[in-house]
Motif scaffolding. Sequence first.
Motif, PDB file in Angstrom:
ATOM      1  N   LEU A  92      12.028  -6.366   1.811  1.00 41.74           N
ATOM      2  CA  LEU A  92      12.535  -5.207   2.546  1.00 41.74           C
ATOM      3  C   LEU A  92      13.446  -5.704   3.674  1.00 41.74           C
ATOM      4  CD1 LEU A  92      12.330  -2.133   2.616  1.00 41.74           C
ATOM      5  CD2 LEU A  92      10.411  -2.349   4.162  1.00 41.74           C
ATOM      6  N   ILE A 108      17.457   3.082   2.071  1.00 50.26           N
ATOM      7  CA  ILE A 108      16.137   2.676   1.584  1.00 50.26           C
ATOM      8  C   ILE A 108      15.094   3.632   2.150  1.00 50.26           C
ATOM      9  CG2 ILE A 108      14.361   0.878   1.638  1.00 50.26           C
ATOM     10  CD1 ILE A 108      16.539  -1.185   1.778  1.00 50.26           C
ATOM     11  N   GLY A 159      11.082   3.945   2.921  1.00 54.89           N
ATOM     12  CA  GLY A 159       9.904   3.106   3.106  1.00 54.89           C
ATOM     13  C   GLY A 159       8.708   3.910   3.560  1.00 54.89           C
ATOM     14  N   GLU A 163       8.802  -0.650   0.558  1.00 54.32           N
ATOM     15  CA  GLU A 163       9.813   0.226  -0.008  1.00 54.32           C
ATOM     16  C   GLU A 163       9.124   1.140  -1.013  1.00 54.32           C
ATOM     17  OE1 GLU A 163      14.148   0.199  -2.255  1.00 54.32           O
ATOM     18  OE2 GLU A 163      13.225  -1.709  -1.696  1.00 54.32           O
TER      19      GLU A 163
END
Length: 189
Positions: free
Chosen positions: A81, A114, A116, A177
């Motif tokens: 990540l 992204i 998460g 993630e």
Amino acid sequence: MSQELQGATGVMAENRRMLAKLLVVAVGMFGFGFALVPFYEQICQATGINNLLRPDEVTNTQVDLQRTVTVQFDANLRSDLPWRFAPEQTSLKVHPGQLVQVMYDIESNANRTIVGQAIPSYGPAKAAEYFNKLECFCFTQQTFRPDEKRRMPVVFVVDSKLPSDIHTITLSYSFFEVAGTAAGKPPEA
């Protein structure tokens, strides 16, 4: 019909029956896997286990000024990540019953959006039931655009019923993630 032909026909019929049985078992296992998710959620809701995505309830807010507990803050990322994630302070002395807010800094170093999710853990493990989070970034998935930075709060109360032999609590977050999220999808407002 020759015996060889009858034997081959019998084997083919037996193979078809076995294939049908295996297909029924595979479909049954697939259905059972889907049925486990709501069943697991109901068990967790009934027992209060795995209460990660909801604020805790606080019933007694009397502050115990006679006692001090050190709360340590830790932040971890899954190795792939591309974020920077850290608490703004590594520890804090609090009184049980005291309402406390701490901040975590998160910065995306990725060239893509992204999503998460942070998962909390506690040390010692038995302290988890006395550590009540009222607000936390861990309650929802977090969407970060490339190079986005945020300060994210955690508001908590250490229950005054914390056993007297616990003097230090470590609150540790691990960010992962979320698989299956669409890269490039704009964050929800």
